[in-house]
Write a protein that holds these residues in place. Structure first.
Motif, PDB file in Angstrom:
ATOM      1  N   ILE A  25     -10.291  41.087  45.777  1.00 29.52           N
ATOM      2  CA  ILE A  25     -10.961  40.356  44.559  1.00 29.52           C
ATOM      3  C   ILE A  25     -12.405  41.300  44.709  1.00 29.52           C
ATOM      4  O   ILE A  25     -12.448  41.849  45.862  1.00 29.52           O
ATOM      5  CB  ILE A  25     -11.016  39.274  44.516  1.00 29.52           C
ATOM      6  CG1 ILE A  25     -11.804  38.893  46.065  1.00 29.52           C
ATOM      7  CG2 ILE A  25     -10.406  37.653  44.674  1.00 29.52           C
ATOM      8  CD1 ILE A  25     -12.150  37.271  46.817  1.00 29.52           C
ATOM      9  N   LEU A  26     -12.652  41.701  44.164  1.00 29.29           N
ATOM     10  CA  LEU A  26     -14.112  41.906  43.650  1.00 29.29           C
ATOM     11  C   LEU A  26     -15.112  41.386  43.140  1.00 29.29           C
ATOM     12  O   LEU A  26     -15.246  40.234  42.984  1.00 29.29           O
ATOM     13  CB  LEU A  26     -13.516  42.910  42.285  1.00 29.29           C
ATOM     14  CG  LEU A  26     -12.126  44.103  42.807  1.00 29.29           C
ATOM     15  CD1 LEU A  26     -12.636  44.932  41.079  1.00 29.29           C
ATOM     16  CD2 LEU A  26     -12.787  45.076  43.144  1.00 29.29           C
ATOM     17  N   GLN A  38     -25.737  42.030  53.663  1.00 33.83           N
ATOM     18  CA  GLN A  38     -25.210  41.843  54.484  1.00 33.83           C
ATOM     19  C   GLN A  38     -23.624  42.112  54.289  1.00 33.83           C
ATOM     20  O   GLN A  38     -22.821  42.563  55.676  1.00 33.83           O
ATOM     21  CB  GLN A  38     -25.241  39.992  55.054  1.00 33.83           C
ATOM     22  CG  GLN A  38     -26.747  39.271  55.414  1.00 33.83           C
ATOM     23  CD  GLN A  38     -26.577  39.649  56.721  1.00 33.83           C
ATOM     24  OE1 GLN A  38     -26.141  39.924  57.550  1.00 33.83           O
ATOM     25  NE2 GLN A  38     -28.135  40.001  56.902  1.00 33.83           N
ATOM     26  N   LEU A  39     -23.148  41.995  53.618  1.00 33.99           N
ATOM     27  CA  LEU A  39     -21.561  42.106  53.453  1.00 33.99           C
ATOM     28  C   LEU A  39     -21.765  43.645  53.085  1.00 33.99           C
ATOM     29  O   LEU A  39     -20.373  44.417  53.847  1.00 33.99           O
ATOM     30  CB  LEU A  39     -21.311  42.541  51.320  1.00 33.99           C
ATOM     31  CG  LEU A  39     -21.337  40.440  51.502  1.00 33.99           C
ATOM     32  CD1 LEU A  39     -20.899  40.218  49.729  1.00 33.99           C
ATOM     33  CD2 LEU A  39     -20.319  39.503  51.683  1.00 33.99           C
ATOM     34  N   ALA A  40     -22.946  44.641  53.436  1.00 32.85           N
ATOM     35  CA  ALA A  40     -22.295  46.005  53.461  1.00 32.85           C
ATOM     36  C   ALA A  40     -21.823  46.440  54.767  1.00 32.85           C
ATOM     37  O   ALA A  40     -21.719  47.311  55.061  1.00 32.85           O
ATOM     38  CB  ALA A  40     -23.461  46.634  52.989  1.00 32.85           C
ATOM     39  N   GLY A  75     -11.753  37.220  55.218  1.00 33.78           N
ATOM     40  CA  GLY A  75     -11.930  38.228  55.272  1.00 33.78           C
ATOM     41  C   GLY A  75     -13.065  39.214  55.462  1.00 33.78           C
ATOM     42  O   GLY A  75     -14.285  38.043  54.847  1.00 33.78           O
ATOM     43  N   ASN A  76     -13.063  40.496  55.389  1.00 31.63           N
ATOM     44  CA  ASN A  76     -14.438  41.256  55.752  1.00 31.63           C
ATOM     45  C   ASN A  76     -15.060  42.027  54.241  1.00 31.63           C
ATOM     46  O   ASN A  76     -13.457  42.848  53.365  1.00 31.63           O
ATOM     47  CB  ASN A  76     -14.686  42.136  56.731  1.00 31.63           C
ATOM     48  CG  ASN A  76     -14.311  41.162  57.729  1.00 31.63           C
ATOM     49  OD1 ASN A  76     -13.452  40.885  58.385  1.00 31.63           O
ATOM     50  ND2 ASN A  76     -15.471  40.806  58.766  1.00 31.63           N
ATOM     51  N   ALA A  77     -15.782  42.460  53.515  1.00 29.40           N
ATOM     52  CA  ALA A  77     -15.990  42.922  52.315  1.00 29.40           C
ATOM     53  C   ALA A  77     -15.746  44.672  52.771  1.00 29.40           C
ATOM     54  O   ALA A  77     -16.421  45.175  54.008  1.00 29.40           O
ATOM     55  CB  ALA A  77     -17.451  42.301  51.702  1.00 29.40           C
ATOM     56  N   LYS A  78     -15.531  44.949  52.077  1.00 28.92           N
ATOM     57  CA  LYS A  78     -15.266  46.693  51.983  1.00 28.92           C
ATOM     58  C   LYS A  78     -16.138  47.601  50.623  1.00 28.92           C
ATOM     59  O   LYS A  78     -15.986  47.384  49.767  1.00 28.92           O
ATOM     60  CB  LYS A  78     -14.707  47.477  51.858  1.00 28.92           C
ATOM     61  CG  LYS A  78     -14.121  48.945  51.912  1.00 28.92           C
ATOM     62  CD  LYS A  78     -12.612  49.022  52.152  1.00 28.92           C
ATOM     63  CE  LYS A  78     -12.615  50.461  51.743  1.00 28.92           C
ATOM     64  NZ  LYS A  78     -11.396  51.072  50.918  1.00 28.92           N
ATOM     65  N   VAL A  79     -17.085  47.700  50.908  1.00 30.53           N
ATOM     66  CA  VAL A  79     -17.668  48.758  49.887  1.00 30.53           C
ATOM     67  C   VAL A  79     -17.354  49.693  49.502  1.00 30.53           C
ATOM     68  O   VAL A  79     -15.962  50.309  50.004  1.00 30.53           O
ATOM     69  CB  VAL A  79     -19.251  49.154  50.565  1.00 30.53           C
ATOM     70  CG1 VAL A  79     -20.517  49.651  49.708  1.00 30.53           C
ATOM     71  CG2 VAL A  79     -20.283  48.242  51.054  1.00 30.53           C
TER      72      VAL A  79
END
Length: 180
Positions: A25-26, A38-40, A75-79
């Protein structure tokens, strides 16, 4: 989306738009928002989506319910950067309003600098749904009380032109009624 702020340890849940792109997902937001900062940093998150399809009226309030589809993604976000970021921005824009990416002014360097796009892989997902009618006690089905389903219908209304718009003709992509 739920997350824990690494700076103060507090938990937050923030509504957010998304698009599914293959097996991920984006998500997009401002580079200056607490959430996207925080996501970054690669924090662990939980993205939840629920769509209510109908209200279920039973013969007693404790058995009233709703029909829904829901999913939780962990999960963990990836920039995303460069071409991946541009692809994601296009996907997000056209999911919101199909055709808007091609119709509007392309993002400029200021737009790109102020927007953070992240992906979350669909590796850890759980789903739940409910469908069907009321589940009443056997004795209650003999009562003269209406029970059933009240469907929830989603539809788009007619576009309303902004008062400061230089164009009054509504573009065809804004009249599309096949959005999901």
């Amino acid at each position: 989306m739920g997350f824990t702020d690494l700076d103060n340890g507090k938990n937050f849940v923030i509504p957010l738009g998304f698009v599914r792109d293959g097996e991920r997902i984006l998500l997009h937001g401002s580079t200056g928002s607490r959430l996207f900062m925080q996501l970054a940093r690669g924090i662990e998150i939980c993205v939840t989506v629920t769509r209510i399809n109908a209200l279920v009226s039973a013969r007693t309030p404790v058995h009233c319910s709703m029909n829904y589809d829901s999913v939780m993604i962990f999960g963990n976000a990836k920039v995303l950067e460069d071409e991946e970021k541009t692809h994601a921005m296009k996907q997000l824009s056209n999911k919101l309003i199909p055709g808007v990416w091609e119709y509007t002014r392309p993002p400029n360097s200021k737009d790109y600098a102020g927007t953070l796009i992240v992906e979350v892989p669909l590796d850890k997902v759980t789903a739940k749904s409910r469908s069907g009618g009321p589940v009443d006690e056997d004795d209650d089905t003999e009562l003269e009380i209406w029970a059933g389903i009240i469907p929830i219908e989603r539809r788009l209304g007619s576009p309303i032109t902004s008062p400061d718009s230089k164009v009054s003709k509504i573009p065809a992509h804004s009249m599309n009624r096949n959005w999901s």
